[in-house]
Write an enzyme that holds these catalytic residues in place. Structure first.
Site, PDB file in Angstrom:
ATOM      1  N   ARG A  45     -15.756 -28.522   5.629  1.00 37.91           N
ATOM      2  CA  ARG A  45     -14.983 -27.569   4.833  1.00 37.91           C
ATOM      3  C   ARG A  45     -13.513 -27.568   5.245  1.00 37.91           C
ATOM      4  O   ARG A  45     -12.621 -27.459   4.400  1.00 37.91           O
ATOM      5  CB  ARG A  45     -15.604 -26.173   4.945  1.00 37.91           C
TER       6      ARG A  45
ATOM      7  N   HIS B  44     -16.454 -29.317  -3.956  1.00 33.57           N
ATOM      8  CA  HIS B  44     -16.881 -29.950  -2.703  1.00 33.57           C
ATOM      9  C   HIS B  44     -17.222 -28.914  -1.626  1.00 33.57           C
ATOM     10  O   HIS B  44     -16.479 -27.954  -1.422  1.00 33.57           O
ATOM     11  CB  HIS B  44     -15.743 -30.822  -2.146  1.00 33.57           C
ATOM     12  N   GLU B  45     -18.331 -29.123  -0.937  1.00 33.72           N
ATOM     13  CA  GLU B  45     -18.723 -28.323   0.234  1.00 33.72           C
ATOM     14  C   GLU B  45     -18.779 -26.821  -0.046  1.00 33.72           C
ATOM     15  O   GLU B  45     -18.418 -26.003   0.787  1.00 33.72           O
ATOM     16  CB  GLU B  45     -17.776 -28.595   1.419  1.00 33.72           C
ATOM     17  N   GLY B  46     -19.224 -26.473  -1.229  1.00 33.38           N
ATOM     18  CA  GLY B  46     -19.418 -25.057  -1.550  1.00 33.38           C
ATOM     19  C   GLY B  46     -18.378 -24.539  -2.514  1.00 33.38           C
ATOM     20  O   GLY B  46     -17.194 -24.536  -2.215  1.00 33.38           O
TER      21      GLY B  46
ATOM     22  N   GLN C 214     -18.308 -19.572  -1.414  1.00 31.50           N
ATOM     23  CA  GLN C 214     -17.385 -19.167  -0.349  1.00 31.50           C
ATOM     24  C   GLN C 214     -17.100 -17.664  -0.405  1.00 31.50           C
ATOM     25  O   GLN C 214     -16.986 -17.002   0.642  1.00 31.50           O
ATOM     26  CB  GLN C 214     -16.072 -19.951  -0.455  1.00 31.50           C
TER      27      GLN C 214
END
Length: 615
Positions: free
Chosen positions: A318, A462-464, A469
């Site tokens: 992240r 990407h990545e959440g 978040q």
């Protein structure tokens, strides 16, 4: 200011990175060795990455069918050359122990050095996932797993991936359906770890298939069935496995046997087109090992604890995504600034209006173009400062010891959702403004800014996603350990407020930041005042946006104070740039948080209660 001068200021003046050399781990280093790393990475990025950014975008990865029916990925030679140069630089293992082939660099220096590659061509890629994969194994793997898998990844001989998402599950990891069953009665005696057979499908796997390295090490989330052969619902049964593309022995040598992992196809994306993005089939029987279908995987850590292990890699990724988003915004900003300085169009407005006979002025002289450039500068340089601050917290967590390390851990918990989400939203907006500065040329392929926007649009996912978040921040991070992380962050912010209240050029900003922090605290309390998660989290993304803007206002105020410490009279243009960008952020951006916090504080259910049929 160039990227290098900005990095030098943030690392050396603002964060005082050389102070880390007083710690045993970094005692072999000094300002000169740090500068040498930056010099090397800047050169490789300039020579091996930047010239081929458009090539990687146009010549997307493609597949060819091999005689055995399998698919092979073809990438441009430039991608092979760039990633080889990156591996040979030692950056894959930059922060690792000497015994692992590393340089024992501070992570803050490593992050700054990697910024050059992301700015030159994020699409070609470096080794973010490989390093993250190996770092996870260094924390959770056995001694032999570290020696065989992590060490070969750090050297660049092998590469690594993370395999979480599945076609039917997406980001909902509790719905993972990939299965892992013990590989025979003697499964627990394999020296590389308890040996399992995996069957399932994974999607959105970056760098999941290529021939840049001689092997690919997949870290795969899968569920171990219970005694009745059923998968446990939720996340409790998820475990983590090392699944190499090619089988290896305990000396790290390839055995000549292909594991039962097959490329099912490529995803063709809006941006990051130079990086392969794959759908992988595990255990379909195309490459049976020892005559059996099922991909061979070695358990990492304890059964059922895979998600906790994988979050080690996800949190690191992240910050990596935040840096990538930041540098894509920065690349667009530099392109827009150069264009604005050289593009003549229009004439200045004088007391009598415009003089059609006067020569054209450069567009950078127009107030609205300056507004767009200042917005880009404030978003991108502010985001870069945030990412380096978080990287410095990683160094503090690993090397400070005692209360300082604990504070760093807490701050990272709270700031990681911001480090990922804020640049991915606002540096994307910077890319949009870069297109706007270019006018009609901006959305043609004659200029690079349209590609920067396309590449950056992926980073909000990407990545959440932002939704993930936001729920992580408001639903977990600000509440965890009785709010200790949020309290600590508030103390840090208020220390900057008190310091800057006595600086005339910053006093008004300090007051505004103090008010914003108070408003965030009130909204946090009001969101949870009923104790109903559905109400509190209905506006988690507006909360994330307001929280992020408050954090960036703090970062800018602190950066501006540092610049004024060095140059109180603002005689240098660099100082004027820092102070002016801070002023822009406080005047144009921080006031936005009122609307965001309003719906959070009132627990507005407009979105949550809207009937599906009314759409």
């Amino acid at each position: 200011m160039t990227l290098r001068t900005t990095l030098d200021f943030l690392l050396n003046d603002w964060l005082d990175t050389t102070a880390l050399t007083g710690r045993e781990r970094f005692s072999d280093h000094n300002r000169e060795t740090f500068d040498a790393v930056l010099d090397t990475c800047e050169r490789i990025a300039r020579e091996k990455y930047a010239p081929f950014n458009r090539l990687a975008d146009v010549e997307e990865p493609r597949t060819v069918t091999e005689p055995d029916g399998s698919l092979r990925v073809v990438l441009p030679q430039a991608t092979h050359d760039a990633q080889k140069a990156y591996a040979e630089s030692g950056m894959l293992s930059a922060a690792q122990d000497y015994e692992m082939g590393g340089m024992q660099l501070p992570y803050s220096v490593e992050a700054a050095a990697n910024a050059f590659f992301a700015c030159a061509s994020v699409s070609i890629g470096t080794g973010m996932l490989t390093t993250g994969n190996a770092n996870l194994l260094m924390t959770h793997g056995t001694a032999l797993q570290k020696e065989v898998f992590a060490k070969n990844e750090f050297s660049g001989r092998w590469s690594g991936t993370m395999c979480l998402s599945e076609p039917q599950a997406g980001s909902s990891l509790s719905d993972v359906a990939t299965r892992a069953v013990p590989d025979g009665a003697d499964f627990a005696n394999d020296q590389l770890g308890p040996r399992y057979r995996l069957k399932g499908n994974k999607m959105w796997i970056s760098s999941g298939e290529h021939e840049i390295n001689e092997n690919i090490i997949h870290l795969v989330l899968a569920k171990i069935p219970d005694a009745d052969g059923k998968l446990v619902p939720g996340t409790r049964g998820i475990s983590l496995f090392i699944v190499p593309k090619k089988m290896v022995n305990t000396q790290g040598e390839l055995t000549g046997v292909r594991n039962d992992v097959a490329l099912a196809g490529l995803n063709h994306k809006l941006g990051w087109r130079g990086t392969t993005n794959t759908l992988l089939n595990f255990g379909e029987g195309k490459f049976p090992v020892d005559g059996q279908a099922g991909a061979v995987g070695y358990l990492v850590g304890q059964p059922g604890k895979g998600l906790a292990c994988m979050f080690h890699m996800m949190n690191e990724a992240r910050i990596g995504v935040g840096i990538a988003a930041t540098m894509l915004g920065m690349a667009g900003y530099y392109a827009a600034l150069d264009y604005a300085k050289n593009r003549p169009q229009g004439r200045p407005i004088t007391g009598a209006g415009k003089d059609a006979a006067a020569p054209q002025t450069r567009i950078i002289e127009h107030a609205d173009v300056k507004r767009m450039l200042l917005a880009q500068k404030s978003y991108c340089e502010g985001a870069l400062a945030l990412e380096l601050y978080c990287a410095r917290l990683v160094d503090e967590y690993h090397t400070a010891g005692g209360a300082e390390a604990e504070e760093a851990r807490l701050l990272l918990e709270v700031l990681t959702p911001i480090a990922k989400s804020w640049p991915s939203e606002w540096c994307l907006e910077a890319n949009s403004l870069a297109i706007q500065v270019h006018g009609g040329y901006g959305y043609t392929r004659d200029f690079p800014v349209e590609q920067y926007w396309r590449d950056n649009r992926l980073n909000m996912i990407h990545e959440g996603t932002h939704g993930i978040q936001g729920m992580d921040l408001l639903g977990r991070k600000v509440l965890m350990e009785e709010g200790r992380g949020l309290t600590l962050l508030s103390h840090r912010v208020m220390a900057t407020v008190h310091r800057c209240s006595g600086i005339p050029a910053l006093a008004a900003h300090a007051k505004a930041l103090g008010k914003a922090l108070q408003d965030v605290g009130t909204a946090t309390q009001q969101a949870w005042s009923t104790g109903v998660p559905a109400e509190a989290l209905a506006n988690a993304v507006p909360y994330l946006q307001a929280f992020g803007h408050t954090v960036l206002a703090w970062i800018w105020l602190d950066v501006a104070a540092c610049a004024l410490d060095n140059d109180p009279k603002q005689e240098q243009l660099a100082t004027q740039g820092h102070v002016g960008a801070a002023q822009f952020f406080f005047h144009y951006e921080l006031p936005k948080i009122g609307a965001w916090l309003g719906v959070v504080q009132s627990r507005d259910l407009t979105c949550a209660s809207f009937p599906e049929g009314a759409f």
